[in-house]
Design a protein around this motif. Sequence first.
Motif, PDB file in Angstrom:
ATOM      1  N   SER A  46     -17.702  -3.088  18.145  1.00 16.34           N
ATOM      2  CA  SER A  46     -17.531  -3.975  19.296  1.00 16.34           C
ATOM      3  C   SER A  46     -17.404  -3.167  20.582  1.00 16.34           C
ATOM      4  CB  SER A  46     -16.276  -4.827  19.130  1.00 16.34           C
ATOM      5  OG  SER A  46     -16.350  -5.575  17.945  1.00 16.34           O
ATOM      6  N   CYS A  47     -18.273  -3.460  21.537  1.00 16.04           N
ATOM      7  CA  CYS A  47     -18.228  -2.810  22.850  1.00 16.04           C
ATOM      8  C   CYS A  47     -17.175  -3.523  23.696  1.00 16.04           C
ATOM      9  CB  CYS A  47     -19.600  -2.876  23.527  1.00 16.04           C
ATOM     10  SG  CYS A  47     -19.638  -2.082  25.139  1.00 16.04           S
ATOM     11  N   LEU A  48     -16.099  -2.812  24.050  1.00 20.94           N
ATOM     12  CA  LEU A  48     -15.024  -3.398  24.845  1.00 20.94           C
ATOM     13  C   LEU A  48     -15.328  -3.318  26.335  1.00 20.94           C
ATOM     14  CD1 LEU A  48     -11.968  -1.841  23.004  1.00 20.94           C
ATOM     15  CD2 LEU A  48     -12.921  -4.137  22.703  1.00 20.94           C
ATOM     16  N   LEU A  49     -15.802  -2.160  26.761  1.00 18.56           N
ATOM     17  CA  LEU A  49     -16.110  -1.904  28.163  1.00 18.56           C
ATOM     18  C   LEU A  49     -17.417  -1.147  28.245  1.00 18.56           C
ATOM     19  CD1 LEU A  49     -12.704  -0.425  29.413  1.00 18.56           C
ATOM     20  CD2 LEU A  49     -13.535  -2.718  29.866  1.00 18.56           C
ATOM     21  N   ALA A  50     -18.132  -1.373  29.315  1.00 14.14           N
ATOM     22  CA  ALA A  50     -19.334  -0.600  29.587  1.00 14.14           C
ATOM     23  C   ALA A  50     -19.459  -0.523  31.097  1.00 14.14           C
ATOM     24  CB  ALA A  50     -20.560  -1.271  28.971  1.00 14.14           C
ATOM     25  N   GLY A  51     -20.296   0.368  31.581  1.00 13.92           N
ATOM     26  CA  GLY A  51     -20.429   0.426  33.029  1.00 13.92           C
ATOM     27  C   GLY A  51     -21.419   1.455  33.512  1.00 13.92           C
ATOM     28  N   LYS A  52     -21.490   1.526  34.825  1.00 17.20           N
ATOM     29  CA  LYS A  52     -22.406   2.425  35.509  1.00 17.20           C
ATOM     30  C   LYS A  52     -21.627   3.421  36.356  1.00 17.20           C
ATOM     31  CE  LYS A  52     -26.328   2.077  35.776  1.00 17.20           C
ATOM     32  NZ  LYS A  52     -27.316   2.836  35.007  1.00 17.20           N
ATOM     33  N   GLU A 100      -8.278  19.263  46.804  1.00 17.73           N
ATOM     34  CA  GLU A 100      -7.534  18.896  45.609  1.00 17.73           C
ATOM     35  C   GLU A 100      -7.948  17.450  45.338  1.00 17.73           C
ATOM     36  OE1 GLU A 100      -2.885  18.397  44.265  1.00 17.73           O
ATOM     37  OE2 GLU A 100      -3.444  17.870  46.317  1.00 17.73           O
ATOM     38  N   ILE A 101      -8.606  17.202  44.220  1.00 15.07           N
ATOM     39  CA  ILE A 101      -9.099  15.850  43.925  1.00 15.07           C
ATOM     40  C   ILE A 101      -8.089  15.094  43.066  1.00 15.07           C
ATOM     41  CG2 ILE A 101     -10.883  14.476  42.807  1.00 15.07           C
ATOM     42  CD1 ILE A 101     -12.896  16.481  43.630  1.00 15.07           C
ATOM     43  N   VAL A 102      -7.731  13.916  43.570  1.00 17.42           N
ATOM     44  CA  VAL A 102      -6.864  12.985  42.861  1.00 17.42           C
ATOM     45  C   VAL A 102      -7.657  11.685  42.720  1.00 17.42           C
ATOM     46  CG1 VAL A 102      -4.691  11.690  42.931  1.00 17.42           C
ATOM     47  CG2 VAL A 102      -4.807  14.001  43.935  1.00 17.42           C
ATOM     48  N   VAL A 103      -7.786  11.183  41.518  1.00 21.32           N
ATOM     49  CA  VAL A 103      -8.399   9.866  41.316  1.00 21.32           C
ATOM     50  C   VAL A 103      -7.261   8.893  41.028  1.00 21.32           C
ATOM     51  CG1 VAL A 103      -9.968   8.469  39.921  1.00 21.32           C
ATOM     52  CG2 VAL A 103     -10.604  10.811  40.537  1.00 21.32           C
ATOM     53  N   TRP A 104      -7.254   7.791  41.785  1.00 23.86           N
ATOM     54  CA  TRP A 104      -6.157   6.826  41.694  1.00 23.86           C
ATOM     55  C   TRP A 104      -6.744   5.438  41.490  1.00 23.86           C
ATOM     56  CZ3 TRP A 104      -1.641   7.001  45.766  1.00 23.86           C
ATOM     57  CH2 TRP A 104      -0.558   6.268  45.295  1.00 23.86           C
ATOM     58  N   THR A 105      -6.415   4.842  40.366  1.00 22.82           N
ATOM     59  CA  THR A 105      -6.914   3.512  40.033  1.00 22.82           C
ATOM     60  C   THR A 105      -5.766   2.516  39.921  1.00 22.82           C
ATOM     61  OG1 THR A 105      -8.151   2.206  38.405  1.00 22.82           O
ATOM     62  CG2 THR A 105      -6.863   4.035  37.536  1.00 22.82           C
ATOM     63  N   ALA A 106      -6.076   1.272  40.223  1.00 19.76           N
ATOM     64  CA  ALA A 106      -5.113   0.199  39.992  1.00 19.76           C
ATOM     65  C   ALA A 106      -5.189  -0.271  38.540  1.00 19.76           C
ATOM     66  CB  ALA A 106      -5.366  -0.966  40.945  1.00 19.76           C
ATOM     67  N   GLY A 107      -6.054   0.366  37.763  1.00 25.39           N
ATOM     68  CA  GLY A 107      -6.183   0.049  36.341  1.00 25.39           C
ATOM     69  C   GLY A 107      -5.073   0.683  35.521  1.00 25.39           C
ATOM     70  N   ARG A 108      -5.021   0.281  34.263  1.00 22.30           N
ATOM     71  CA  ARG A 108      -3.989   0.790  33.352  1.00 22.30           C
ATOM     72  C   ARG A 108      -4.235   2.252  32.990  1.00 22.30           C
ATOM     73  NH1 ARG A 108      -4.471  -3.571  28.977  1.00 22.30           N
ATOM     74  NH2 ARG A 108      -4.433  -1.668  27.798  1.00 22.30           N
ATOM     75  N   GLU A 109      -3.221   2.895  32.461  1.00 19.05           N
ATOM     76  CA  GLU A 109      -3.278   4.315  32.147  1.00 19.05           C
ATOM     77  C   GLU A 109      -4.327   4.657  31.086  1.00 19.05           C
ATOM     78  OE1 GLU A 109      -0.134   7.893  31.259  1.00 19.05           O
ATOM     79  OE2 GLU A 109       0.576   6.005  32.112  1.00 19.05           O
ATOM     80  N   ASP A 110      -4.478   3.808  30.064  1.00 21.84           N
ATOM     81  CA  ASP A 110      -5.478   4.087  29.033  1.00 21.84           C
ATOM     82  C   ASP A 110      -6.895   4.007  29.604  1.00 21.84           C
ATOM     83  OD1 ASP A 110      -5.232   1.308  29.352  1.00 21.84           O
ATOM     84  OD2 ASP A 110      -5.501   0.862  27.235  1.00 21.84           O
ATOM     85  N   TYR A 111      -7.120   3.084  30.521  1.00 22.00           N
ATOM     86  CA  TYR A 111      -8.406   2.968  31.195  1.00 22.00           C
ATOM     87  C   TYR A 111      -8.648   4.192  32.089  1.00 22.00           C
ATOM     88  CZ  TYR A 111     -11.885   1.298  34.522  1.00 22.00           C
ATOM     89  OH  TYR A 111     -12.985   1.174  35.319  1.00 22.00           O
ATOM     90  N   ALA A 112      -7.624   4.617  32.804  1.00 27.41           N
ATOM     91  CA  ALA A 112      -7.734   5.803  33.663  1.00 27.41           C
ATOM     92  C   ALA A 112      -8.085   7.034  32.843  1.00 27.41           C
ATOM     93  CB  ALA A 112      -6.422   6.024  34.422  1.00 27.41           C
ATOM     94  N   SER A 113      -7.492   7.163  31.690  1.00 25.49           N
ATOM     95  CA  SER A 113      -7.769   8.302  30.809  1.00 25.49           C
ATOM     96  C   SER A 113      -9.219   8.292  30.336  1.00 25.49           C
ATOM     97  CB  SER A 113      -6.813   8.254  29.615  1.00 25.49           C
ATOM     98  OG  SER A 113      -7.082   9.299  28.738  1.00 25.49           O
ATOM     99  N   MET A 114      -9.721   7.112  29.969  1.00 22.82           N
ATOM    100  CA  MET A 114     -11.113   6.987  29.553  1.00 22.82           C
ATOM    101  C   MET A 114     -12.046   7.387  30.692  1.00 22.82           C
ATOM    102  SD  MET A 114     -14.083   4.926  30.041  1.00 22.82           S
ATOM    103  CE  MET A 114     -13.373   3.637  31.029  1.00 22.82           C
ATOM    104  N   ASP A 123     -15.096  13.685  34.150  1.00 26.78           N
ATOM    105  CA  ASP A 123     -14.776  15.109  34.150  1.00 26.78           C
ATOM    106  C   ASP A 123     -14.464  15.579  32.725  1.00 26.78           C
ATOM    107  OD1 ASP A 123     -14.036  17.681  34.894  1.00 26.78           O
ATOM    108  OD2 ASP A 123     -12.146  17.078  35.826  1.00 26.78           O
ATOM    109  N   PRO A 124     -15.480  15.573  31.851  1.00 24.42           N
ATOM    110  CA  PRO A 124     -15.225  15.901  30.444  1.00 24.42           C
ATOM    111  C   PRO A 124     -14.664  17.303  30.230  1.00 24.42           C
ATOM    112  CG  PRO A 124     -17.587  15.634  30.859  1.00 24.42           C
ATOM    113  CD  PRO A 124     -16.874  15.249  32.108  1.00 24.42           C
ATOM    114  N   GLU A 125     -14.958  18.236  31.125  1.00 27.06           N
ATOM    115  CA  GLU A 125     -14.451  19.608  30.998  1.00 27.06           C
ATOM    116  C   GLU A 125     -13.036  19.744  31.568  1.00 27.06           C
ATOM    117  OE1 GLU A 125     -16.871  22.103  29.843  1.00 27.06           O
ATOM    118  OE2 GLU A 125     -17.905  20.246  29.359  1.00 27.06           O
TER     119      GLU A 125
END
Length: 176
Positions: free
Chosen positions: A51-57, A74-88, A94-96
């Motif tokens: 089951s695909c939960l999320l997808a995107g561009k 110094e790059i900071v990414v800040w989302t109003a999304g939940r922590e698990d989503y931010a981690s994904m 930035d896979p590396e």
Amino acid sequence: RPHLPPKKNDNEPTLVLDLDETLIHTYRSKTADNGSGIEADYMVFAENGYSCLLAGKLRPGVFEFLSWAAKSFEIVVWTAGREDYASMARHCLDPEGVLIRHMLSRNSCIRMKSAKTKEIMYIKDLCALGRDLSKTFLVDNTPHAASLNLSNLIPIEAYFGGGSDNELMELRKFLE
């Protein structure tokens, strides 16, 4: 207590980047193309693997922009999304683990309810980062997110998956 640890180089400016509709466009979908016919750049599946939960561009030029910006900011990414989503999202962008120094989520936002619309809004208070505000910039497609620090806001057009977008290239020119 600041959201971020002390900086090693105080002369380096901080670039805070919003996630949704700024760097990526995520949708909840049972299909990889959200019915649009455009293939997703990333997909997150349920534990069953089917089951695909999320997808995107990814916004066009996002990897090139992050690679360039990481050399000067110094790059900071800040989302109003939940922590698990931010981690994904961090793993996707930035896979590396070498470009984005810090990732903040909804837990670091101020939650406010609009008196007019009753909508919940998440405000990003740059003062809470523990950084020199004269060297801190927030790139966000929703101005209300920066309502406590409007003089630090660099607005950007919202991204909803189109392939001809060049906002990150324009942002780079502006920052240079």
